[in-house]
Enzyme design. Structure first.
Site, PDB file in Angstrom:
ATOM      1  NE  ARG A  23      -3.849  -0.564   0.071  1.00  0.00           N
ATOM      2  CZ  ARG A  23      -5.036  -0.707   0.639  1.00  0.00           C
ATOM      3  NH1 ARG A  23      -5.286  -1.745   1.386  1.00  0.00           N
ATOM      4  NH2 ARG A  23      -5.987   0.173   0.447  1.00  0.00           N
ATOM      5  NE  ARG A  27      -5.878   6.101   2.687  1.00  0.00           N
ATOM      6  CZ  ARG A  27      -6.883   5.495   3.278  1.00  0.00           C
ATOM      7  NH1 ARG A  27      -8.028   6.086   3.386  1.00  0.00           N
ATOM      8  NH2 ARG A  27      -6.720   4.291   3.777  1.00  0.00           N
ATOM      9  NE  ARG A  36      -8.261  10.096  -2.588  1.00  0.00           N
ATOM     10  CZ  ARG A  36      -9.473  10.550  -2.335  1.00  0.00           C
ATOM     11  NH1 ARG A  36      -9.986  11.541  -3.046  1.00  0.00           N
ATOM     12  NH2 ARG A  36     -10.185  10.033  -1.359  1.00  0.00           N
ATOM     13  CG  ASP A  72      -8.890  -1.521  -4.426  1.00  0.00           C
ATOM     14  OD1 ASP A  72      -8.332  -0.873  -3.537  1.00  0.00           O
ATOM     15  OD2 ASP A  72      -9.677  -2.469  -4.184  1.00  0.00           O
ATOM     16  CE1 TYR A 145     -13.432  -5.051   1.399  1.00  0.00           C
ATOM     17  CE2 TYR A 145     -12.127  -6.985   0.842  1.00  0.00           C
ATOM     18  CZ  TYR A 145     -12.287  -5.828   1.568  1.00  0.00           C
ATOM     19  OH  TYR A 145     -11.333  -5.450   2.460  1.00  0.00           O
TER      20      TYR A 145
HETATM   21  O1  CP3 Z   1      -0.149  -1.113  -2.706  1.00  0.00           O
HETATM   22  C1  CP3 Z   1      -0.390  -0.062  -3.336  1.00  0.00           C
HETATM   23  O2  CP3 Z   1      -0.041   1.030  -2.932  1.00  0.00           O
HETATM   24  C2  CP3 Z   1      -1.063  -0.202  -4.685  1.00  0.00           C
HETATM   25  C3  CP3 Z   1      -2.471   0.045  -4.732  1.00  0.00           C
HETATM   26  C4  CP3 Z   1      -3.451  -0.770  -3.893  1.00  0.00           C
HETATM   27  C5  CP3 Z   1      -4.640  -0.185  -3.392  1.00  0.00           C
HETATM   28  N1  CP3 Z   1      -5.390  -1.189  -2.828  1.00  0.00           N
HETATM   29  C6  CP3 Z   1      -5.018   1.231  -3.532  1.00  0.00           C
HETATM   30  C7  CP3 Z   1      -6.012   1.823  -2.595  1.00  0.00           C
HETATM   31  C8  CP3 Z   1      -3.463  -2.128  -3.543  1.00  0.00           C
HETATM   32  C9  CP3 Z   1      -2.414  -3.203  -3.777  1.00  0.00           C
HETATM   33  C10 CP3 Z   1      -4.699  -2.384  -2.877  1.00  0.00           C
HETATM   34  C11 CP3 Z   1      -5.106  -3.719  -2.391  1.00  0.00           C
HETATM   35  C12 CP3 Z   1      -6.344  -3.872  -1.631  1.00  0.00           C
HETATM   36  N2  CP3 Z   1      -7.517  -3.157  -1.749  1.00  0.00           N
HETATM   37  C13 CP3 Z   1      -6.548  -4.872  -0.653  1.00  0.00           C
HETATM   38  C14 CP3 Z   1      -5.548  -5.954  -0.246  1.00  0.00           C
HETATM   39  C15 CP3 Z   1      -4.464  -5.454   0.632  1.00  0.00           C
HETATM   40  C16 CP3 Z   1      -4.854  -5.128   2.050  1.00  0.00           C
HETATM   41  O3  CP3 Z   1      -4.538  -3.993   2.446  1.00  0.00           O
HETATM   42  O4  CP3 Z   1      -5.403  -5.972   2.748  1.00  0.00           O
HETATM   43  C17 CP3 Z   1      -7.856  -4.707  -0.154  1.00  0.00           C
HETATM   44  C18 CP3 Z   1      -8.508  -5.566   0.916  1.00  0.00           C
HETATM   45  C19 CP3 Z   1      -8.456  -3.625  -0.876  1.00  0.00           C
HETATM   46  C20 CP3 Z   1      -9.852  -3.070  -0.762  1.00  0.00           C
HETATM   47  C21 CP3 Z   1      -9.862  -1.666  -0.322  1.00  0.00           C
HETATM   48  N3  CP3 Z   1      -9.449  -0.593  -1.082  1.00  0.00           N
HETATM   49  C22 CP3 Z   1     -10.313  -1.139   0.935  1.00  0.00           C
HETATM   50  C23 CP3 Z   1     -10.875  -1.979   2.071  1.00  0.00           C
HETATM   51  C24 CP3 Z   1     -10.138   0.254   0.901  1.00  0.00           C
HETATM   52  C25 CP3 Z   1     -10.511   1.249   1.962  1.00  0.00           C
HETATM   53  C26 CP3 Z   1      -9.606   1.206   3.128  1.00  0.00           C
HETATM   54  C27 CP3 Z   1      -8.179   1.612   2.805  1.00  0.00           C
HETATM   55  O5  CP3 Z   1      -7.273   0.835   3.073  1.00  0.00           O
HETATM   56  O6  CP3 Z   1      -7.985   2.711   2.274  1.00  0.00           O
HETATM   57  C28 CP3 Z   1      -9.560   0.578  -0.348  1.00  0.00           C
HETATM   58  C29 CP3 Z   1      -9.204   1.939  -0.815  1.00  0.00           C
HETATM   59  C30 CP3 Z   1      -7.861   2.151  -1.413  1.00  0.00           C
HETATM   60  N4  CP3 Z   1      -7.210   1.279  -2.208  1.00  0.00           N
HETATM   61  C31 CP3 Z   1      -7.080   3.345  -1.268  1.00  0.00           C
HETATM   62  C32 CP3 Z   1      -5.918   3.136  -2.018  1.00  0.00           C
HETATM   63  C33 CP3 Z   1      -4.800   4.109  -2.241  1.00  0.00           C
HETATM   64  C34 CP3 Z   1      -7.474   4.599  -0.499  1.00  0.00           C
HETATM   65  C35 CP3 Z   1      -8.254   5.476  -1.403  1.00  0.00           C
HETATM   66  C36 CP3 Z   1      -8.297   6.924  -0.975  1.00  0.00           C
HETATM   67  O7  CP3 Z   1      -9.186   7.264  -0.184  1.00  0.00           O
HETATM   68  O8  CP3 Z   1      -7.470   7.716  -1.472  1.00  0.00           O
END
Ligand code: CP3
Length: 341
Positions: A23, A27, A36, A72, A145
């Site tokens: 991740r 953020r 953003r 994502d 999900y």
């Molecule tokens: O790793 C990276 O930086 C690359 C991008 C990436 C994102 N999501 C961008 C994102 C990756 C590899 C993911 C994977 C992901 N997404 C997972 C598996 C990894 C883990 O952390 O368990 C899961 C379960 C998700 C689903 C998801 N996406 C959730 C539950 C959320 C909200 C909570 C959170 O962690 O922010 C997201 C949003 C998300 N995905 C953001 C980003 C940068 C935040 C978006 C924002 O508000 O700017």
């Protein structure tokens, strides 16, 4: 391309562990927050020019050894026809599959909906030589999900109930998600990713034997397809605990260990030919620099004994992590002396 991350994945001897952060492209970075202000998360992700730019931010701002595609895991459900809304509290599916009698009838697969992801990869590959990690969610995590509709309940009770109440329908859904995931992974490979990570963030939701019976075969279908195309694969089964004994070289090249399991314990359970990635607690990045350095130093004897190791966190970097601590961790791993006793 000579790079410590790729060398490590290929099984070559490296003088230090490579380092990147799960991740990382989000953020934790002030540069991401600045974007953003102008664009929603959905806009950033689905506009190839912007998504490529965000993918490369952590390479510049943190100095990591690899980039991970800015996307994502929930792109796969959208390719299967599910509507998604990105809210302040995370993703939400307005029509979760668990609310339907026959969920499969409500899916409408069109893999072409993910074309923007491949265009993002094309741009990253054209703009940079840093290794690019592609990814998708593993079927259990993705289905959690899709069935539940959101992640406000971390235990996904509706999804779990569905798995036990409707085993046959579950198998069919697992098959459907697996097919789309394989196609998605193969397209990412065709467009030039260098490595692939499969995120099973909710592996700990089910008893190991249920996971092994219902979901691990689907994981293997995806990992087989990716590795047969010559791309090294990292599997992140968060919460698998003692189930790490199931991780053999048939499944993956590296396994990403969560922060709950020590590297030594993981090493004793995972097949010796499979490398490890991880597993600093994401909260470590709130500690003093001296304590971060100490935690990294304490891995030196481990690395000398077990040189197949990628330094990373045991889950995603937290949103409010001070960016200078993340940068410090990366710098410290890169500049420490890993070979001297
Ligand atoms: O790793 C990276 O930086 C690359 C991008 C990436 C994102 N999501 C961008 C994102 C990756 C590899 C993911 C994977 C992901 N997404 C997972 C598996 C990894 C883990 O952390 O368990 C899961 C379960 C998700 C689903 C998801 N996406 C959730 C539950 C959320 C909200 C909570 C959170 O962690 O922010 C997201 C949003 C998300 N995905 C953001 C980003 C940068 C935040 C978006 C924002 O508000 O700017």
């Amino acid at each position: 391309m000579e790079n410590v991350f790729l060398n490590m994945l290929m099984g070559r001897q490296c003088e230090r562990p490579p380092v990147w952060l799960m991740r990382q492209a989000g953020r934790v970075l002030p540069s991401y927050h600045a974007l953003r202000q102008q664009y929603s998360f959905a806009e950033l992700m689905s506009t190839p020019e912007l998504a490529a730019r965000v993918t490369l931010l952590p390479v510049r701002d943190l100095g990591v050894d690899a980039a991970i595609l800015f996307s994502d895991i929930l792109t796969v459900p959208t390719a299967m026809g599910m509507e998604i809304v990105w809210t302040e509290r995370g993703p939400r599916f307005p029509h979760p599959l668990a609310s339907y009698q026959h969920p499969l009838r409500h899916l409408d697969v069109n893999a072409g909906r993910l074309a923007y992801v491949y265009e993002t990869i094309d741009r990253v590959v054209a703009e940079s030589h840093v290794p690019l990690i592609g990814f998708c969610g593993a079927p259990l995590t993705t289905l959690c999900y899709m069935l539940q509709g959101n992640s406000t309940k971390a235990t996904f009770p509706e999804a779990k109930k569905f798995f036990y109440e409707h085993p046959e329908e579950t198998r069919q859904l697992v098959d459907a998600v697996t097919e789309v995931s394989i196609d998605y992974a193969m397209q990412q490979i065709a467009h030039g990713i260098d490595a692939f990570q499969l995120f099973e963030s909710h592996a700990g939701l089910l008893p190991t034997e249920v996971y092994a019976e219902l979901f691990l075969p689907a994981v293997c279908r995806i990992t087989d397809a990716v590795r047969s195309a010559g791309i090294p694969l990292i599997f992140f089964p968060k919460g698998l605990a003692s189930g790490l004994r199931l991780i053999t070289p048939d499944i993956c090249d590296f396994v990403s260990v969560d922060w709950q399991t020590s590297l030594a314990e993981a090493r004793a359970m995972v097949h010796p030919e499979v490398g490890l990635q991880g597993n600093f607690d994401p909260h470590l990045l709130f500690a003093q620099r001296t304590d971060i350095a100490k935690a990294i130093d304490s891995c030196k004897p481990f690395f000398r004994q077990h040189p197949k190791w990628i330094a990373n966190l045991g889950h995603g970097v937290l949103a409010d992590t001070p960016v200078e601590k993340a940068r410090f961790m990366v710098d410290y791993v890169k500049s420490a002396n890993w070979t001297a006793k």
